[in-house]
Design a protein around this motif. Structure first.
Motif, PDB file in Angstrom:
ATOM      1  N   ASP A 148      82.029 -59.900  13.754  1.00 42.23           N
ATOM      2  CA  ASP A 148      81.444 -60.204  15.061  1.00 42.23           C
ATOM      3  C   ASP A 148      81.797 -59.083  16.027  1.00 42.23           C
ATOM      4  O   ASP A 148      82.958 -58.656  16.095  1.00 42.23           O
ATOM      5  CB  ASP A 148      82.002 -61.524  15.621  1.00 42.23           C
ATOM      6  N   LEU A 149      80.798 -58.626  16.761  1.00 42.55           N
ATOM      7  CA  LEU A 149      81.032 -57.640  17.811  1.00 42.55           C
ATOM      8  C   LEU A 149      80.623 -58.268  19.136  1.00 42.55           C
ATOM      9  O   LEU A 149      79.488 -58.750  19.277  1.00 42.55           O
ATOM     10  CB  LEU A 149      80.198 -56.375  17.570  1.00 42.55           C
ATOM     11  N   ILE A 150      81.548 -58.285  20.081  1.00 53.06           N
ATOM     12  CA  ILE A 150      81.243 -58.796  21.416  1.00 53.06           C
ATOM     13  C   ILE A 150      81.257 -57.596  22.355  1.00 53.06           C
ATOM     14  O   ILE A 150      82.278 -56.904  22.465  1.00 53.06           O
ATOM     15  CB  ILE A 150      82.301 -59.810  21.914  1.00 53.06           C
ATOM     16  N   ILE A 151      80.127 -57.330  22.984  1.00 55.56           N
ATOM     17  CA  ILE A 151      80.052 -56.208  23.912  1.00 55.56           C
ATOM     18  C   ILE A 151      80.095 -56.785  25.323  1.00 55.56           C
ATOM     19  O   ILE A 151      79.207 -57.538  25.730  1.00 55.56           O
ATOM     20  CB  ILE A 151      78.777 -55.380  23.672  1.00 55.56           C
ATOM     21  N   VAL A 152      81.173 -56.457  26.024  1.00 56.76           N
ATOM     22  CA  VAL A 152      81.418 -57.039  27.338  1.00 56.76           C
ATOM     23  C   VAL A 152      81.215 -55.954  28.385  1.00 56.76           C
ATOM     24  O   VAL A 152      81.761 -54.860  28.269  1.00 56.76           O
ATOM     25  CB  VAL A 152      82.864 -57.581  27.416  1.00 56.76           C
ATOM     26  N   SER A 153      80.404 -56.255  29.399  1.00 55.94           N
ATOM     27  CA  SER A 153      80.161 -55.281  30.461  1.00 55.94           C
ATOM     28  C   SER A 153      80.677 -55.835  31.781  1.00 55.94           C
ATOM     29  O   SER A 153      80.387 -56.973  32.136  1.00 55.94           O
ATOM     30  CB  SER A 153      78.665 -54.982  30.582  1.00 55.94           C
ATOM     31  N   THR A 154      81.442 -55.015  32.477  1.00 50.73           N
ATOM     32  CA  THR A 154      81.952 -55.446  33.778  1.00 50.73           C
ATOM     33  C   THR A 154      81.465 -54.525  34.890  1.00 50.73           C
ATOM     34  O   THR A 154      82.076 -54.426  35.938  1.00 50.73           O
ATOM     35  CB  THR A 154      83.496 -55.460  33.778  1.00 50.73           C
ATOM     36  N   GLU A 155      80.337 -53.842  34.642  1.00 49.92           N
ATOM     37  CA  GLU A 155      79.774 -52.992  35.687  1.00 49.92           C
ATOM     38  C   GLU A 155      79.373 -53.842  36.888  1.00 49.92           C
ATOM     39  O   GLU A 155      78.865 -54.952  36.717  1.00 49.92           O
ATOM     40  CB  GLU A 155      78.499 -52.325  35.175  1.00 49.92           C
ATOM     41  N   PRO A 156      79.520 -53.317  38.105  1.00 51.58           N
ATOM     42  CA  PRO A 156      79.083 -54.089  39.268  1.00 51.58           C
ATOM     43  C   PRO A 156      77.564 -54.279  39.283  1.00 51.58           C
ATOM     44  O   PRO A 156      77.070 -55.367  39.549  1.00 51.58           O
ATOM     45  CB  PRO A 156      79.543 -53.244  40.460  1.00 51.58           C
ATOM     46  N   LEU A 157      76.844 -53.194  39.010  1.00 48.15           N
ATOM     47  CA  LEU A 157      75.381 -53.268  38.984  1.00 48.15           C
ATOM     48  C   LEU A 157      74.950 -52.336  37.871  1.00 48.15           C
ATOM     49  O   LEU A 157      75.169 -51.133  37.950  1.00 48.15           O
ATOM     50  CB  LEU A 157      74.810 -52.799  40.332  1.00 48.15           C
ATOM     51  N   GLY A 158      74.409 -52.890  36.814  1.00 48.45           N
ATOM     52  CA  GLY A 158      74.102 -52.020  35.683  1.00 48.45           C
ATOM     53  C   GLY A 158      72.864 -52.483  34.947  1.00 48.45           C
ATOM     54  O   GLY A 158      72.524 -53.665  34.953  1.00 48.45           O
ATOM     55  N   PRO A 159      72.169 -51.548  34.309  1.00 47.95           N
ATOM     56  CA  PRO A 159      70.961 -51.902  33.574  1.00 47.95           C
ATOM     57  C   PRO A 159      71.329 -52.592  32.265  1.00 47.95           C
ATOM     58  O   PRO A 159      72.483 -52.535  31.840  1.00 47.95           O
ATOM     59  CB  PRO A 159      70.334 -50.539  33.293  1.00 47.95           C
ATOM     60  N   PRO A 160      70.357 -53.207  31.609  1.00 44.09           N
ATOM     61  CA  PRO A 160      70.601 -53.645  30.234  1.00 44.09           C
ATOM     62  C   PRO A 160      70.889 -52.404  29.384  1.00 44.09           C
ATOM     63  O   PRO A 160      70.286 -51.355  29.609  1.00 44.09           O
ATOM     64  CB  PRO A 160      69.272 -54.284  29.824  1.00 44.09           C
ATOM     65  N   HIS A 161      71.824 -52.516  28.459  1.00 46.02           N
ATOM     66  CA  HIS A 161      72.110 -51.389  27.571  1.00 46.02           C
ATOM     67  C   HIS A 161      71.588 -51.708  26.175  1.00 46.02           C
ATOM     68  O   HIS A 161      72.065 -52.650  25.545  1.00 46.02           O
ATOM     69  CB  HIS A 161      73.613 -51.104  27.519  1.00 46.02           C
ATOM     70  N   PRO A 162      70.621 -50.944  25.703  1.00 43.51           N
ATOM     71  CA  PRO A 162      70.079 -51.175  24.353  1.00 43.51           C
ATOM     72  C   PRO A 162      71.007 -50.579  23.302  1.00 43.51           C
ATOM     73  O   PRO A 162      70.965 -49.389  23.019  1.00 43.51           O
ATOM     74  CB  PRO A 162      68.733 -50.451  24.399  1.00 43.51           C
ATOM     75  N   MET A 163      71.860 -51.425  22.731  1.00 42.58           N
ATOM     76  CA  MET A 163      72.820 -50.958  21.734  1.00 42.58           C
ATOM     77  C   MET A 163      72.125 -50.872  20.375  1.00 42.58           C
ATOM     78  O   MET A 163      71.233 -51.658  20.069  1.00 42.58           O
ATOM     79  CB  MET A 163      74.008 -51.916  21.640  1.00 42.58           C
ATOM     80  N   HIS A 164      72.563 -49.909  19.586  1.00 38.16           N
ATOM     81  CA  HIS A 164      71.951 -49.686  18.274  1.00 38.16           C
ATOM     82  C   HIS A 164      73.060 -49.404  17.279  1.00 38.16           C
ATOM     83  O   HIS A 164      73.910 -48.562  17.533  1.00 38.16           O
ATOM     84  CB  HIS A 164      70.999 -48.482  18.365  1.00 38.16           C
ATOM     85  N   LYS A 165      73.074 -50.146  16.162  1.00 31.63           N
ATOM     86  CA  LYS A 165      74.052 -49.839  15.120  1.00 31.63           C
ATOM     87  C   LYS A 165      73.335 -49.276  13.913  1.00 31.63           C
ATOM     88  O   LYS A 165      72.334 -49.813  13.462  1.00 31.63           O
ATOM     89  CB  LYS A 165      74.868 -51.067  14.713  1.00 31.63           C
TER      90      LYS A 165
END
Ligand SMILES: [Cu+2]
Length: 624
Positions: A497-514
């Motif tokens: 399981d990979l949990i990608i946590v973002s704590t940016e104040p204002l940020g775009p969706p990030h299209p992650m690719h493995k």
């Protein structure tokens, strides 16, 4: 001699029992001056064109893909979404699976097309992809593969049309285009100390034009969610001539950009009128399949075809239960295949790629043109009737859009795809038992244009390291492989399981690719992630997870951040030992270090064939 008849028999058996063929494909990369949107600049061409030629093959074909590098810089080529089952040395990532191919060098990639569907190849060194180094891949499903079209129609004639359309798709590559090279772009980020998020145009199959809206048109076109930001935290500021959002501390994660170093070419606008891509369609076919591929560096456009709904039937290569929509948003690296019925008045219909994001108000266009009358409603090639009345049935007026220039539905009855509602066509849910959980923290790393996935450190993208050190595949215990949070080890045949946590104040969706095999997108949410496992999180908020029917994808989008943390959970099965990267596919984010490496299946580490040399050096004639 006795063995001749035996040889003949074995050839016959091979022909009749095996449909897998070896497909040889070779590309040459070279710089040339081109003006895909009417503005001249150097572009990387693939066999003299960009996008490069399509690789169209059958499922289970063996591919031999030769890259001849005539650039003045090193490069590799990556095959996006191709799982590289048992061929991790052909994944095309410097530092992980090979050394970059030096100027005048060659590299022969060999892989098996184990999965059907739409994929693409592209540069994976710095941001060469942005300069034009990409092309489509289409793998036709094998004959025994069940097709998902019975949801669209039960009429045998229609099903036959759909099958024909699928076999001969229109491959549509959407890219964005900047009037500076990717190297200059990164220099500008460095000089301005800013996250630069704008391009000059959006191209469809390599063609586009520069559009300049008046300020009044910008106000009218801006989508309501972003209008709200200009009425709120961005009040008193406005976008640039080319629709680029202001570089303020609000959009720059509280950093102050050095705007004097920001060249006019990034934010100015000089309209062009260069030709657009035209897709000719024959209404006698009944249906056409558009297989959309996003090769954008930055933009995430909403795709639509005026007056033509689309049945989404495949996502990232794999079939889904078809869903009828008027438009869909495509993120960097993703592929969506749609069926479109050709039953409208013959004429020209606009295909729109309208960015939906705070970063920039920008659109690209192409045309779908009926080549004749005679569509589903019995239109015929017209002309003047015997009595002089105009019997021309061809559409004379511009087509009617479903989405605004800002990518927002024109009216409430226009439907935008909600990808979280898509269902897999052939459902094989993931294991409920998980062996390892990794929490990846997505954040800026000391500058608005530097990023990390481990909370502190940017993944090293310095070319010197790639050139000198052995790639991780060749030396999984090297110094480079010892960075604990940037290089993650997994055991073969385990579930991760990979949990990608973002704590940016204002940020775009990030299209992650493995890279390598696909992962299940099992959950996402807004709010603090304070769990150690998905199991624990699912007890607390079961509505945020889908373990029964998640899609298997090679791209997964983190939710946009607007004042609250967000998270995304994916689950994958380690089945293909090798060194593979997980990264954001927004190219400046990747260049800024938003990546981690996986040493998948360290307990079953592959032995690289001798033909690739000691370190995947990419020298002349590798593998030939
Ligand atoms: Cu990103």
């Amino acid at each position: 001699m006795a063995f001749f008849p035996l040889l003949a028999i074995s050839v016959i058996l091979f022909d009749s029992w095996s449909y897998a063929a070896t497909q040889q494909f070779s590309i040459e990369l070279a710089w040339a001056t081109r003006a895909p949107d009417g503005f001249e600049r150097p572009q990387i061409l693939v066999n003299g064109q960009s996008p490069g030629p399509a690789l169209v093959i059958d499922q289970y074909d063996e591919v031999e893909f030769l890259v001849c590098n005539k650039l003045n810089e090193s490069t590799p080529v990556h095959f996006h979404g191709i799982e590289q089952l048992n061929t991790p040395w052909s994944d095309g990532v410097p530092g992980l699976s090979q050394k970059p191919i030096p100027p005048q060098g060659e590299f022969l990639y060999k892989w098996t097309a184990t999965e059907y569907g739409t994929y693409w190849y592209h540069g994976h060194y710095r941001s060469q992809l942005n300069d034009g180094l990409f092309g489509p891949i289409y793998v036709r499903p094998c004959a025994t593969q069940a097709m998902p079209f019975s949801k669209i129609s039960s009429d045998p004639g229609v099903l036959a049309s759909l099958a024909r359309a699928e076999e001969n798709p229109q491959l549509v590559t959407i890219s964005d285009w900047s009037h500076v090279t990717s190297a200059e772009y990164l220099q500008i980020e460095n000089a301005t100390n800013a996250d630069v998020y704008c391009t000059n145009s959006i191209l469809i199959n390599g063609k586009g034009r520069v559009d300049c809206l008046t300020e009044a048109q910008q106000h009218q076109a801006l989508a309501p969610p972003f209008q709200a930001l200009f009425d709120g935290p961005l009040q008193g500021t406005w976008m640039s001539e080319n629709g680029c959002s202001p570089f303020t501390p609000v959009t720059q994660a509280n950093y102050t950009a050095n705007l004097s170093a920001l060249p006019e070419i990034i934010t100015g606008c000089q309209a062009t009128n260069s030709p657009l891509q035209e897709f000719d369609v024959d209404p006698r076919d009944g249906w056409v399949s558009f297989n959309f591929i996003s090769a954008t560096a930055i933009q995430a456009p909403v795709l639509s075809i005026d007056e033509h709904p689309m049945w989404v039937y495949a996502v990232d290569g794999r079939y889904v239960v078809p869903q009828k929509v008027d438009g869909l948003q495509i993120f960097n690296g993703e592929r969506y295949s749609v069926m479109v019925q050709l039953n409208k008045r013959p004429g020209s219909y606009t295909i729109r790629a309208s960015n939906f994001g705070l970063n920039q108000l920008i659109s690209g266009f192409a045309t779908m043109k009926y080549t004749r009358g005679g569509g589903g409603r019995g239109w015929h090639n017209g002309g003047w009737g015997r009595n002089g009345q105009n019997r021309n049935p061809w559409k004379q007026t511009p087509s009617t859009p479903s989405f605004t220039y800002g990518g927002f539905p024109i009216s409430p009855n226009i439907t935008l795809l909600n990808e979280t509602l898509l269902l897999p066509f052939e459902n094989a849910p993931p294991s409920r038992r998980v062996d390892q959980t990794h929490i990846l923290r997505l954040a800026r790393a000391g500058a608005p244009w530097k990023w990390t996935l481990d909370g502190t450190t940017s993944y090293p993208m310095q070319p010197v390291e790639f050139a000198e050190n052995a790639p991780l595949l060749y030396n999984p215990t090297s110094i480079d492989a010892q960075t604990p949070n940037l290089v993650i080890r997994t055991q073969n045949n385990t579930w991760i399981d990979l949990i990608i946590v973002s704590t940016e104040p204002l940020g775009p969706p990030h299209p992650m690719h493995k890279h390598s095999n696909k992962a299940y997108v099992i959950g996402s949410g807004v709010g603090v992630w304070n769990h150690t496992t998905v199991e624990e999180a699912a007890l607390a908020q079961p509505q945020a997870f889908n373990f029964e029917t998640p899609l298997l994808r090679d791209g997964y989008i983190t939710p946009a951040a607007a004042g609250a943390p967000t998270w995304l959970a994916i689950r994958y099965h380690v089945v293909n030992p090798g060194a593979f990267m997980l990264h954001c596919h927004i190219q400046p984010h990747l260049a800024g270090g938003m990546a981690v490496a996986f040493l998948d299946g360290v307990d079953a580490w592959p032995v690289v064939p001798g033909e690739y040399g000691k370190n995947g050096g990419g020298g002349n004639g590798i593998g030939r």
